[in-house]
Design an enzyme around this catalytic site. Sequence first.
Site: not given
Length: 351
Positions: A17, A19, A38-39, A99, A168, A180
């Site tokens: 997302i 990107r 980022s982690r 979202k 997901r 989602d």
Amino acid sequence: MRPGGMQRWGIVGAGSISRTVVPDLASCRGVEISIVQSRDGGKANAFAQEFGISRSTGDFGEVLADPSIDAVYIATPFATHHALANQALLAGKHVLVEKPIAMNAAEAADLFAVASRMRVFLMEAMWMKFNPAFRRLRDELAAGRIGEVRSMRASFGIPFPAELGSSRWDHARSPGSLLDQGIYPVTLAHTIFGPPVSIHAAGSVNEDGVDFAEHFTLEFEGGRFAQCASGMTEFCDPSASVSGRRGWISLPAPFWARTALDIHADSWDVMFREPHRVELGQEGNGYVPMLREVVKAINSGTCEHAIHPASETIAVFHTLDTIRRELKAKTEPPTPQVPAGQTTSPQLRTD
């Protein structure tokens, strides 16, 4: 804001997302993307190099502690949205969250309360509502093009196989298809009719509690209704239509992202043979209209955006919460009611 209105943003999450959103955000006037987090620090570094971002880090705290960062865009797994957004708001950052902004209405309301208290901007990145076709749909309905609106239909069903590694299906990261995918039909229904007065839902939930298919009817005052579906195991026509007493308007698939709509009104020939097609241009990857409005809202000093305000976001989550409760109730066996004074299960008949 700084002289000239320049906003410095931090990107939280370096997945697919981000990107698509980052190039659109970078194209907005008065925006500088200063850092990506980022982690996985290596992933953040690779992302920064690819998109020309000067800094990267694996430490979320570093982003929040940097006084030069005005706003953050959060695109991490759903289950982390509330905690990360809350930390960013308390650090005085403006926040745009992918979202769903949270996992339920209580979490969403909590975030908006914090944003109001801290006097910073907060919005769920519901880009559909800023889409030119979506806004044209609202204009046509308001103008009475199809007469009194009576019903709508919308679905978002696309297979995301667990065996291919889709997140997901990971209960720790995502609650399933309703938040989602189903959030789009529900948001469309709320935009047109407001909150429903009655909800009927059914679907499928796996043993981990992840819903993977649902269909639901939302009923509104005056006999109006919305028929919706979402799922991640099979296709369910991802288009939408809104019907009135003098015609209907269709949003081709995928309805949440398309920049075209078909107006079936004015005459029988137009309705059934040659509907009026409205084509509207797409800016960037489609997120530019929303991002531009967010930048303007932050510069204006407001805490929310009129197109997707706190009240509407929370109302949508109340509907989603109700749907999820119905799904759970219909997929779990009822708990036996033990009469008062009885401490063991009664003998069951097997004949």
